[in-house]
Design a protein around this motif. Sequence first.
Motif, PDB file in Angstrom:
ATOM      1  N   LYS A 210       0.847  -1.427   0.027  1.00 13.32           N
ATOM      2  CA  LYS A 210      -0.122   0.035   0.001  1.00 13.32           C
ATOM      3  C   LYS A 210       1.011   1.328  -0.071  1.00 13.32           C
ATOM      4  O   LYS A 210       0.452   2.360  -0.190  1.00 13.32           O
ATOM      5  CB  LYS A 210      -0.858  -0.008   1.211  1.00 13.32           C
ATOM      6  CG  LYS A 210      -1.749  -1.215   1.202  1.00 13.32           C
ATOM      7  CD  LYS A 210      -2.765  -1.120   2.634  1.00 13.32           C
ATOM      8  CE  LYS A 210      -3.747  -2.155   2.411  1.00 13.32           C
ATOM      9  NZ  LYS A 210      -4.606  -2.068   3.911  1.00 13.32           N
ATOM     10  N   HIS A 211       2.282   0.987   0.155  1.00  9.12           N
ATOM     11  CA  HIS A 211       3.078   2.178   0.510  1.00  9.12           C
ATOM     12  C   HIS A 211       2.944   3.001  -0.738  1.00  9.12           C
ATOM     13  O   HIS A 211       3.174   4.381  -0.938  1.00  9.12           O
ATOM     14  CB  HIS A 211       4.420   1.845   0.799  1.00  9.12           C
ATOM     15  CG  HIS A 211       5.353   1.333  -0.303  1.00  9.12           C
ATOM     16  ND1 HIS A 211       5.097   0.030  -0.582  1.00  9.12           N
ATOM     17  CD2 HIS A 211       6.277   2.303  -0.913  1.00  9.12           C
ATOM     18  CE1 HIS A 211       6.357   0.096  -1.696  1.00  9.12           C
ATOM     19  NE2 HIS A 211       6.759   1.224  -1.814  1.00  9.12           N
ATOM     20  N   THR A 212       3.102   2.586  -2.137  1.00 11.66           N
ATOM     21  CA  THR A 212       3.023   3.637  -3.273  1.00 11.66           C
ATOM     22  C   THR A 212       1.646   4.515  -3.293  1.00 11.66           C
ATOM     23  O   THR A 212       1.842   5.683  -3.692  1.00 11.66           O
ATOM     24  CB  THR A 212       3.020   2.768  -4.520  1.00 11.66           C
ATOM     25  OG1 THR A 212       1.867   1.751  -4.456  1.00 11.66           O
ATOM     26  CG2 THR A 212       4.503   1.717  -4.663  1.00 11.66           C
ATOM     27  N   LEU A 213       0.532   4.046  -2.897  1.00 10.40           N
ATOM     28  CA  LEU A 213      -0.617   4.754  -2.935  1.00 10.40           C
ATOM     29  C   LEU A 213      -0.434   5.698  -1.658  1.00 10.40           C
ATOM     30  O   LEU A 213      -0.838   7.159  -1.876  1.00 10.40           O
ATOM     31  CB  LEU A 213      -1.766   3.827  -2.547  1.00 10.40           C
ATOM     32  CG  LEU A 213      -2.208   2.868  -3.555  1.00 10.40           C
ATOM     33  CD1 LEU A 213      -3.388   1.813  -3.083  1.00 10.40           C
ATOM     34  CD2 LEU A 213      -2.409   3.566  -4.940  1.00 10.40           C
ATOM     35  N   PHE A 214       0.073   5.497  -0.703  1.00 10.69           N
ATOM     36  CA  PHE A 214       0.490   6.373   0.719  1.00 10.69           C
ATOM     37  C   PHE A 214       1.236   7.349  -0.044  1.00 10.69           C
ATOM     38  O   PHE A 214       1.391   8.793   0.167  1.00 10.69           O
ATOM     39  CB  PHE A 214       0.758   5.875   1.740  1.00 10.69           C
ATOM     40  CG  PHE A 214      -0.066   4.811   2.604  1.00 10.69           C
ATOM     41  CD1 PHE A 214      -1.463   5.347   2.695  1.00 10.69           C
ATOM     42  CD2 PHE A 214       0.085   3.730   3.044  1.00 10.69           C
ATOM     43  CE1 PHE A 214      -2.282   4.538   3.211  1.00 10.69           C
ATOM     44  CE2 PHE A 214      -0.485   2.845   3.705  1.00 10.69           C
ATOM     45  CZ  PHE A 214      -1.982   3.279   3.791  1.00 10.69           C
ATOM     46  N   SER A 215       2.488   7.100  -0.697  1.00 11.71           N
ATOM     47  CA  SER A 215       3.399   8.093  -1.126  1.00 11.71           C
ATOM     48  C   SER A 215       2.668   9.007  -2.113  1.00 11.71           C
ATOM     49  O   SER A 215       3.256  10.050  -1.991  1.00 11.71           O
ATOM     50  CB  SER A 215       4.418   7.157  -1.972  1.00 11.71           C
ATOM     51  OG  SER A 215       5.269   6.350  -1.232  1.00 11.71           O
ATOM     52  N   VAL A 216       2.056   8.581  -3.072  1.00 12.55           N
ATOM     53  CA  VAL A 216       1.399   9.644  -3.898  1.00 12.55           C
ATOM     54  C   VAL A 216       0.676  10.520  -3.271  1.00 12.55           C
ATOM     55  O   VAL A 216       0.357  11.792  -3.507  1.00 12.55           O
ATOM     56  CB  VAL A 216       0.747   8.808  -5.017  1.00 12.55           C
ATOM     57  CG1 VAL A 216      -0.283   9.966  -5.899  1.00 12.55           C
ATOM     58  CG2 VAL A 216       1.802   8.070  -6.085  1.00 12.55           C
ATOM     59  N   LYS A 217      -0.298   9.903  -2.290  1.00 16.89           N
ATOM     60  CA  LYS A 217      -1.140  10.669  -1.451  1.00 16.89           C
ATOM     61  C   LYS A 217      -0.369  11.940  -0.860  1.00 16.89           C
ATOM     62  O   LYS A 217      -0.755  13.149  -0.771  1.00 16.89           O
ATOM     63  CB  LYS A 217      -1.990   9.862  -0.581  1.00 16.89           C
ATOM     64  CG  LYS A 217      -3.133  10.727  -0.014  1.00 16.89           C
ATOM     65  CD  LYS A 217      -3.973   9.829   0.980  1.00 16.89           C
ATOM     66  CE  LYS A 217      -4.798  10.543   1.636  1.00 16.89           C
ATOM     67  NZ  LYS A 217      -5.940   9.669   2.482  1.00 16.89           N
ATOM     68  N   MET A 218       0.709  11.634  -0.164  1.00 18.98           N
ATOM     69  CA  MET A 218       1.382  12.438   0.592  1.00 18.98           C
ATOM     70  C   MET A 218       2.037  13.809  -0.418  1.00 18.98           C
ATOM     71  O   MET A 218       2.581  14.665   0.292  1.00 18.98           O
ATOM     72  CB  MET A 218       2.750  11.954   1.365  1.00 18.98           C
ATOM     73  CG  MET A 218       2.018  10.916   2.441  1.00 18.98           C
ATOM     74  SD  MET A 218       3.280   9.868   3.056  1.00 18.98           S
ATOM     75  CE  MET A 218       4.460  10.809   3.954  1.00 18.98           C
ATOM     76  N   ILE A 219       2.405  13.355  -1.520  1.00 19.73           N
ATOM     77  CA  ILE A 219       3.171  14.372  -2.346  1.00 19.73           C
ATOM     78  C   ILE A 219       2.345  14.910  -3.599  1.00 19.73           C
ATOM     79  O   ILE A 219       2.824  15.739  -4.155  1.00 19.73           O
ATOM     80  CB  ILE A 219       4.377  13.904  -2.893  1.00 19.73           C
ATOM     81  CG1 ILE A 219       4.254  12.530  -3.845  1.00 19.73           C
ATOM     82  CG2 ILE A 219       5.431  13.503  -1.877  1.00 19.73           C
ATOM     83  CD1 ILE A 219       3.754  12.665  -5.139  1.00 19.73           C
ATOM     84  N   GLN A 220       1.012  14.417  -3.595  1.00 21.00           N
ATOM     85  CA  GLN A 220       0.073  14.879  -4.855  1.00 21.00           C
ATOM     86  C   GLN A 220       0.100  16.302  -4.906  1.00 21.00           C
ATOM     87  O   GLN A 220       0.191  17.025  -6.154  1.00 21.00           O
ATOM     88  CB  GLN A 220      -1.188  14.460  -4.726  1.00 21.00           C
ATOM     89  CG  GLN A 220      -2.020  14.241  -5.706  1.00 21.00           C
ATOM     90  CD  GLN A 220      -1.434  13.840  -7.036  1.00 21.00           C
ATOM     91  OE1 GLN A 220      -1.119  12.443  -6.858  1.00 21.00           O
ATOM     92  NE2 GLN A 220      -1.195  14.516  -8.207  1.00 21.00           N
ATOM     93  N   SER A 221       0.016  17.221  -3.876  1.00 24.82           N
ATOM     94  CA  SER A 221      -0.357  18.600  -3.751  1.00 24.82           C
ATOM     95  C   SER A 221       1.020  19.437  -4.140  1.00 24.82           C
ATOM     96  O   SER A 221       0.897  20.654  -4.441  1.00 24.82           O
ATOM     97  CB  SER A 221      -1.072  19.084  -2.460  1.00 24.82           C
ATOM     98  OG  SER A 221      -0.122  18.832  -1.308  1.00 24.82           O
ATOM     99  N   SER A 222       2.229  18.847  -4.199  1.00 28.04           N
ATOM    100  CA  SER A 222       3.224  19.594  -4.259  1.00 28.04           C
ATOM    101  C   SER A 222       3.539  20.093  -5.701  1.00 28.04           C
ATOM    102  O   SER A 222       3.480  19.440  -6.701  1.00 28.04           O
ATOM    103  CB  SER A 222       4.545  19.014  -3.798  1.00 28.04           C
ATOM    104  OG  SER A 222       5.785  19.471  -3.967  1.00 28.04           O
ATOM    105  N   PRO A 223       3.689  21.424  -6.039  1.00 28.96           N
ATOM    106  CA  PRO A 223       4.085  21.956  -7.346  1.00 28.96           C
ATOM    107  C   PRO A 223       5.596  21.763  -7.630  1.00 28.96           C
ATOM    108  O   PRO A 223       5.991  21.802  -8.953  1.00 28.96           O
ATOM    109  CB  PRO A 223       3.745  23.199  -7.422  1.00 28.96           C
ATOM    110  CG  PRO A 223       4.079  23.624  -5.973  1.00 28.96           C
ATOM    111  CD  PRO A 223       3.636  22.583  -5.095  1.00 28.96           C
TER     112      PRO A 223
END
Length: 365
Positions: A210-223
């Motif tokens: 599940k860590h790949t999904l968590f990783s994307v969620k954690m950095i998704q908003s960064s420009p």
Amino acid sequence: MEVYKNVSDLRAGILLKEDVFVNTKYPLIRKDTELSPEHLEVLQAFSVKRVKVEERVSKKVMPKDEQIPHLDVDAVLDHIPVNMYILRKQYNETVREYKKEFIAWRAGKQPDITKIRELIIPLLEKFISNKRMLTMLNELSDPEDYIYHHSIAVGILSAAISNQMGNSKGENLQIGLAGTLADCGMAKINPEIIEKTAFLTKEEYNEVKKHTLFSVKMIQSSPLLRQEMKMAILQHHERLDGSGYPRGDKLDTISTYAQILAVADVFHAMTSERLYRSKHSPYKVIEMIKEEEFGKFDIKVVEALHKLIGNLSIGMRVKLTSGEIGEVMFLHRDTPLRPIVKILYSGSTLDLTNNRSIAIEKIIE
């Protein structure tokens, strides 16, 4: 009086009376150097046990912030062992800072991408310009803090592979940053699973996936990360044959950037010592990725890694996994990672294509 003393017993101010070599052409520290605290640190870093010194202490001890005398400037710039020492310090400092950030993520803090970028970019640039040092990454890793070492090393390897493939500097630094953050989602996985010293159960492994999904969620908003890099983070455990996760993507649905992260991730994981298994030779791992994992990875990415890490030439001195030292005598066209090697101690030759249990461990400069 000149005597041999254990490095652990030395004090700053003692005069060195013999050049110190560490499998090197040029001295690590030259004769008649007045040893400073930094010199003692260098000797310990390179596991030097005994040196010849004059048993007296000079009245003058060089302040810590002054330049170290008798360390050849050309050696500092071009000489791998001294370069390795300097780069090792910067690498370890980066790992320590990344660990602090990871612990904060575990407590619920969102990643500060600006801080991670400032942390990793100088290291990426140094490793890209010193390709020969990429083979030392697995030696720098610590099984106790593997997860932090792995993130930094994947970032470095990803940037170097991208550079080898001819991408722009901007792309190289972006993929390096993505590689560093690819496993940030591990902070959301139960620490008991991550720090387990045995192989994971099926249930535990499913949790880790599940860590790949968590990783994307954690950095998704960064420009600061391009959208294609965020997708690469999501896909860095996907495989071309559809055997990966989280979605089982195949072939052209997986980006080249994701494949760069995937190859860097697998290579470092397999070449690093873990709490539950020993490490593999980098040359053996490239061979395994090419042969045993054929069809899972983009061959262009694998070839770029091979050129970075595994390029051998006739006359190179190498250490084998058997512990023997040899010289490359002949390169097979179809199996360049398994040359014919002349063993220096005995003078006998060893064809590694016929001795699959032995591989090249590292190149000796």
